[in-house]
Design a protein around this motif. Structure first.
Motif, PDB file in Angstrom:
ATOM      1  N   HIS A 167       0.829  -1.199   0.000  1.00  0.00           N
ATOM      2  CA  HIS A 167       0.000   0.000   0.000  1.00  0.00           C
ATOM      3  C   HIS A 167       0.870   1.259   0.000  1.00  0.00           C
ATOM      4  O   HIS A 167       0.604   2.214  -0.738  1.00  0.00           O
ATOM      5  N   LYS A 168       1.914   1.254   0.813  1.00  0.00           N
ATOM      6  CA  LYS A 168       2.809   2.411   0.879  1.00  0.00           C
ATOM      7  C   LYS A 168       3.483   2.650  -0.479  1.00  0.00           C
ATOM      8  O   LYS A 168       3.589   3.788  -0.946  1.00  0.00           O
ATOM      9  N   ARG A 169       3.945   1.550  -1.120  1.00  0.00           N
ATOM     10  CA  ARG A 169       4.553   1.679  -2.461  1.00  0.00           C
ATOM     11  C   ARG A 169       3.542   2.247  -3.461  1.00  0.00           C
ATOM     12  O   ARG A 169       3.880   3.100  -4.277  1.00  0.00           O
ATOM     13  N   LYS A 170       2.313   1.753  -3.389  1.00  0.00           N
ATOM     14  CA  LYS A 170       1.272   2.210  -4.311  1.00  0.00           C
ATOM     15  C   LYS A 170       1.024   3.710  -4.125  1.00  0.00           C
ATOM     16  O   LYS A 170       0.906   4.454  -5.107  1.00  0.00           O
ATOM     17  N   LEU A 171       0.932   4.155  -2.895  1.00  0.00           N
ATOM     18  CA  LEU A 171       0.701   5.575  -2.634  1.00  0.00           C
ATOM     19  C   LEU A 171       1.859   6.417  -3.170  1.00  0.00           C
ATOM     20  O   LEU A 171       1.635   7.494  -3.737  1.00  0.00           O
ATOM     21  N   LYS A 172       3.087   5.947  -2.977  1.00  0.00           N
ATOM     22  CA  LYS A 172       4.252   6.689  -3.483  1.00  0.00           C
ATOM     23  C   LYS A 172       4.227   6.767  -5.006  1.00  0.00           C
ATOM     24  O   LYS A 172       4.565   7.798  -5.583  1.00  0.00           O
ATOM     25  N   GLU A 173       3.827   5.674  -5.648  1.00  0.00           N
ATOM     26  CA  GLU A 173       3.755   5.652  -7.114  1.00  0.00           C
ATOM     27  C   GLU A 173       2.656   6.593  -7.613  1.00  0.00           C
ATOM     28  O   GLU A 173       2.823   7.251  -8.644  1.00  0.00           O
ATOM     29  N   ASP A 174       1.529   6.654  -6.905  1.00  0.00           N
ATOM     30  CA  ASP A 174       0.405   7.483  -7.325  1.00  0.00           C
ATOM     31  C   ASP A 174       0.701   8.968  -7.182  1.00  0.00           C
ATOM     32  O   ASP A 174       0.119   9.781  -7.887  1.00  0.00           O
ATOM     33  N   PHE A 175       1.611   9.322  -6.267  1.00  0.00           N
ATOM     34  CA  PHE A 175       1.916  10.736  -6.060  1.00  0.00           C
ATOM     35  C   PHE A 175       3.262  11.007  -6.537  1.00  0.00           C
ATOM     36  O   PHE A 175       4.041  11.380  -6.904  1.00  0.00           O
TER      37      PHE A 175
END
Length: 124
Positions: A116-124
């Protein structure tokens, strides 16, 4: 045919309700800000004294830790061991075998959190 669809929907709804109830029960027992953190520290450290446990969990007060340990002990996740033969008396906390049944759940949550943390970093 219609009766089959109605029966299938009823079975699915019953299963969903059962799953919701089970998850609700689990969250009631291990939910909150501190319980899983306490369980994780106990599983990783073995026997640990109260002050060591408090130092290992940033931000938890002695009163809250004491209350959470009592709840966890009542639910069979923690065992309180008193060494009365020592002076001063030493009290240690250990995770129980039952507590260790949460290990796969904790590992899954940990992996999901990293993803989830990786996904959030990728999205922003």
């Amino acid at each position: 045919m219609e009766n089959s669809a109605v029966l299938e929907k009823h079975v699915f709804t019953g299963k969903c309700s059962e799953n919701l109830s089970s998850v609700e029960d689990a969250i009631y027992v291990i939910g909150g800000k501190w319980k899983l953190k306490i369980i994780i520290v106990l599983q990783e450290n073995g026997n640990i004294r109260f002050n060591e446990l408090q130092r290992a969990i940033n931000g938890i007060s002695a009163r809250v830790l004491s209350n959470e340990l009592k709840d966890l002990e009542l639910n069979g996740f923690v065992k309180r061991v008193v060494h009365a033969e020592q002076t001063p008396v030493v009290v240690e906390y250990i995770s129980t075998d039952y507590s260790r049944t949460l290990k796969p759940v904790i590992m899954s949550l940990s992996e999901w959190g990293r993803t989830h943390k990786r996904k959030l970093k990728e999205d922003f």
